[in-house]
Scaffold this motif. Structure first.
Motif, short mmCIF file in Angstrom:
data_model
loop_
_atom_site.label_atom_id
_atom_site.label_comp_id
_atom_site.label_asym_id
_atom_site.label_seq_id
_atom_site.Cartn_x
_atom_site.Cartn_y
_atom_site.Cartn_z
N HIS A 1 0.81 -1.22 0.00
CA HIS A 1 0.00 0.00 0.00
C HIS A 1 0.84 1.27 0.00
N TRP B 1 2.04 2.77 -2.37
CA TRP B 1 1.70 3.63 -3.50
C TRP B 1 0.74 4.74 -3.10
N MET B 2 -0.09 4.48 -2.08
CA MET B 2 -1.06 5.48 -1.67
C MET B 2 -0.41 6.71 -1.04
N HIS C 1 1.19 12.24 -6.23
CA HIS C 1 0.49 11.96 -7.47
C HIS C 1 1.35 12.34 -8.68
N THR D 1 6.97 1.05 -7.10
CA THR D 1 5.52 1.08 -7.38
C THR D 1 5.25 0.79 -8.85
N VAL E 1 2.84 -2.14 -10.12
CA VAL E 1 1.70 -1.94 -11.02
C VAL E 1 1.74 -2.97 -12.15
N ARG F 1 -1.06 -6.09 -12.73
CA ARG F 1 -1.78 -6.26 -13.99
C ARG F 1 -1.57 -7.65 -14.57
N ARG G 1 -13.63 -0.72 -7.42
CA ARG G 1 -12.21 -0.39 -7.33
C ARG G 1 -12.05 0.99 -6.71
N GLY H 1 -10.24 5.75 -10.06
CA GLY H 1 -9.06 6.14 -10.81
C GLY H 1 -7.95 5.12 -10.81
N THR H 2 -8.19 3.94 -10.21
CA THR H 2 -7.16 2.91 -10.17
C THR H 2 -7.76 1.57 -10.58
N ILE I 1 -7.20 -1.03 -8.46
CA ILE I 1 -7.07 -1.77 -7.20
C ILE I 1 -8.46 -2.19 -6.72
#
Length: 789
Positions: A134, A136-137, A141, A148, A152, A156, A296, A299-300, A302
């Motif tokens: 986590h 990445w949170m 931005h 990260t 990602v 995927r 999710r 915007g992600t 996740i």
């Protein structure tokens, strides 16, 4: 009697000549088609369970592995390194009749299946580990670290293709247990601005004693539970926060959702009911087939836990003496309808198919036209679900455990959901639109205290002028789950199903549809007295609620993003500023966050009143230079975002402290520290209603079709409950509740302070008064007619 005859598939009479059996072919046909539909659902459920069980692989990948292993064997190489031969040696004796070649193929298929299952397990484990990351949170931005970026790419790869609603459930990580040291440190930091030096010193001493003695013992039990259970919080949260509450769930627990703000698609009550109920059934069909896309983080890619979706339909809260229970049935083909004091069973399927909107409208109109009066005690029966829980539990045992009352109560509790056909007109209308919105909110939250079945998972309310809304019970799920369904229903109603020129549902009516069945009751005088007592309790609670709902059209999140701030942090700061201006003090503030990044996650608390926000507000109110205030505001906003991210990633404070307290009660030990923490009142309880399916709405071509969210009652007797919805780029809606009985609170007064705080904060951060702020308050989407205003 006609309804009773339609409910059976055969009739028989015993005569001197024997038994005269008369079969109803139409009834048998209905039974056959209903059973066929049920079996189709079972097949679909089984198929989905298989697909979800092997995710992120697919069932077809098994065939690929088998073919690959067999192809490799035909090249005279052994990919199993002797395991296939070992399997062949241990085949059962019955396989001796097979040729050696067939035995080799069977062994290869078994090895391939084991290899395939091992690969699935490995992929699930890898995906679970990846979703546990986590960090990445917390990154800026647009400035992701290399770690990260690699993460990602791996997520995927391991996420597979076209996931279904529950595909990620087996790969979501378990909620971690924070350390005692971190929780206490964050707790003391959160209460510092709310306590005097002496109070804070005493609390620090209590916290230190707890950490050094009892805390580690309680923590050990929590860690043990976290290893065993999917989520160490959720079951206790549901049990002790919701189900063990003995007071009314109306107002105190249930919440509501509103219709479109400016538009009513049709003024015909039955027509609106036809489309709304049909759209809800369409959503349920998509839910049963798992065709709804996994939720999710906006915007992600996740995923979020979807476990709460399982109990949207066919679910009821059952009262008990010490604790209630949430009961969920597998399927229900009807809804329970309330109108003018009468209860009806409305079947929504005919000959194995779902009724069309026009057919549902026809059936609803039959109920509206039914002139029969309610039976003695029937009209206000639902007040039992609005009052205290123990009297309801006792009445349920005494008066509804057998006979006709039990059958009718079972019909309501096992219904897909509850429908209330209200005789009032509600919505944004008349010469005072703000007052009409306040009445609309109160009507949805509690109605007349006897025209909603508050125990059902949700009740749809349909008003005489075509306006709609819903009331939802809180224990089984949180607001985002119901909100997701409601967004789909409103969008489908207006943009997909639509109405004809007269305002009726489209399509034809099957005149042979059986009439809705009237439920029968035998309510004794003693039971009626119990109903009156519960109604008195509920009415006193409902009358005390002060509601204020207003759309804020001066600016929206588009303007907030231009000043490079989080819209949620901006609104939370405005709430703090409004409260400080009204009361002259700061208070413990609850903001709901979610923990659905973890399996069976529900909510966590963000304590949004921080030392940083208090420092900013004091500087602003004491006339400090604008540049100093801006710097302090950005610091407060960054702290709020940090707290929100910590709550989402399992590092919150309040759920951990709550579970420690539950363990202490099981062990029979008292903790002055935990007792003090859990007794602190939340005088400002806030929550954002998320807008999750923007793709269903076209605000460019249909700017008036705006959803304004919903609201809830105040948590503290001397506090406010504030719900807000950020709609599009230019509108925010606020729902403020308080109690008339508290002289320090006034929802309208707080709403005025909140408007001013929002404008002042934007002016501060923009450097001058924004153009939107100079416009009149009615600047924005215009209602279609005077009646809508």
């Amino acid at each position: 009697m006609a309804e009773a005859h339609q409910a059976v598939a055969f009739q028989f009479t015993i005569t001197r000549e024997g038994i005269d059996l008369q079969l109803s072919h139409e009834a048998l046909r209905q039974v056959y088609l209903s059973g066929l539909r049920s079996w189709k659902k079972r097949v679909v459920r089984l198929k989905n369970n298989v697909i979800t069980g092997v995710y992120p692989a697919s069932p077809s990948s098994w065939l690929f592995v088998v073919i690959a292993i067999l192809a490799t064997m035909y090249t005279r190489s052994d990919p199993s390194m002797g395991l296939i031969a070992k399997i062949q040696e241990h085949l059962p004796a019955s396989s001796d009749s097979l040729s050696v070649q067939c035995q080799t193929v069977v062994s290869a298929v078994l090895f391939s299946t084991l290899l395939w299952l091992s690969l699935i397990f490995t992929m699930k484990l890898c995906l679970k580990q990846l979703l546990s990351y986590h960090h990445w949170m917390f990154e800026q931005h647009g400035n992701l670290s290399n770690t990260t970026k690699v993460w990602v790419m791996l997520v995927r790869i391991f996420s597979g293709r076209q996931p279904q609603l529950y595909s990620y459930q087996g790969s979501l990580p378990n909620l971690p247990v924070p350390t005692i040291k971190d929780t206490i440190k964050r707790y003391l930091e959160s209460v510092r601005p709310l306590m005097s030096d002496s109070e804070f010193k005493r609390m620090t001493t209590l916290a230190k004693e707890f950490e050094d003695s009892l805390g580690s013992r309680l923590q050990w039990y929590l860690k043990l539970k976290a290893l065993w259970a999917s989520n160490y919080v959720s079951d206790w949260w549901e049990e002790y926060i919701y189900l063990r509450g003995r007071g009314p769930i109306m107002v105190n627990s249930n919440y509501y959702g509103m219709d479109f703000l400016y538009v009513t698609p049709t003024p015909i009550q039955a027509a609106r009911a036809g489309n709304t109920l049909h759209a809800i059934l369409m959503y349920r069909r998509k839910l049963n087939k798992e065709e709804i896309k996994p939720s999710r983080i906006p915007g992600t890619f996740i995923p979020l836990c979807a476990a709460q979706c399982e109990r949207i339909f066919n679910t009821t809260r059952i009262p008990g003496d010490e604790t209630d229970s949430v009961v969920h049935w597998q399927d229900s083909e009807y809804v329970a309808v309330y109108h003018r004091g009468r209860y009806f069973r409305l079947w929504l399927y005919q000959a194995g198919r779902m009724l069309s909107p026009r057919e549902i409208e026809h059936q609803i109109q039959r109920i509206l036209d039914d002139p029969s009066p309610p039976a003695p005690g029937e009209e206000k029966l639902a007040a039992l679900t609005a009052g205290d829980r123990i009297p309801w539990a006792q009445a349920r045992k005494e008066f509804f455990s057998s006979g006709v009352n039990k059958r009718s109560l079972d019909c309501i509790e096992k219904a897909a959901f509850f429908v209330s056909l209200d005789e009032e007109e509600q919505g944004m209308m008349g010469d005072d639109p703000e007052a009409s919105l306040d009445r609309y909110a109160k009507s949805l939250l509690h109605g007349k205290c006897y025209d909603r079945w508050f125990d059902k998972s949700f009740s749809v309310v349909l008003y005489k002028n075509g306006k709609t809304g819903l009331n939802a019970e809180h224990s089984w799920a949180d607001a985002p789950i119901v909100s997701h369904m409601w967004e789909y229903v409103l969008a489908t109603d207006s943009f997909r199903l639509g109405y004809n020129e007269e305002g009726h549902c489209k399509g034809d009516v099957n005149p042979s549809l059986p009439c809705p069945q009237r439920l029968t009751w035998d309510i004794s005088v003693e039971c009626q007295e119990r109903v009156r007592r519960s109604l008195a309790v509920a009415c006193a609670l409902a009358d005390d609620i002060d509601f204020h709902v207003f759309p804020f059209r001066d600016f929206g999140k588009g303007n907030i993003k231009k000043i490079r701030m989080s819209p949620d942090a901006f609104i939370q700061a405005a709430l703090q500023l409004a409260y400080y201006r009204e009361r002259g003090i700061f208070c413990l503030t609850y903001e709901a966050s979610m923990t659905r990044l973890f399996r069976e996650g529900r909510t966590e608390t963000v304590r949004s009143c921080t030392s940083e926000s208090c420092a900013f507000i004091k500087a602003l109110e004491h006339g400090k230079p604008a540049d100093v205030c801006r710097r302090l505001f950005r610091t407060a906003s960054e702290k709020h975002q940090l707290l929100y991210r910590l709550a989402m990633t399992g590092a919150g404070i309040d759920r951990h402290l709550f579970c420690l307290y539950v363990v202490s009660q099981y062990l029979g030990v008292e903790s002055p520290f935990l007792k003090k923490v859990l007794s602190e009142p939340w005088r400002l309880s806030t929550s954002q209603t998320p807008f999750q399916q923007a793709e269903l709405f076209d605000f460019v071509n249909h700017p008036d079709f705006i959803i304004c969210g919903g609201g809830f009652g105040p948590v503290a007797d001397d506090g406010y409950g504030v719900s807000y919805a950020i709609v599009g780029e230019k509108l925010m809606c606020f729902h403020i509740s308080s109690k008339h009985s508290c002289p320090q609170t006034d929802s309208h007064r707080f709403g005025t302070q909140l408007r001013k705080a929002l404008l002042d904060l934007l002016q501060l951060m923009s450097g001058d008064q924004p153009e939107e702020s100079r416009s009149e308050q009615n600047h924005g989407p215009k209602p279609q007619s005077k009646k809508e205003l």
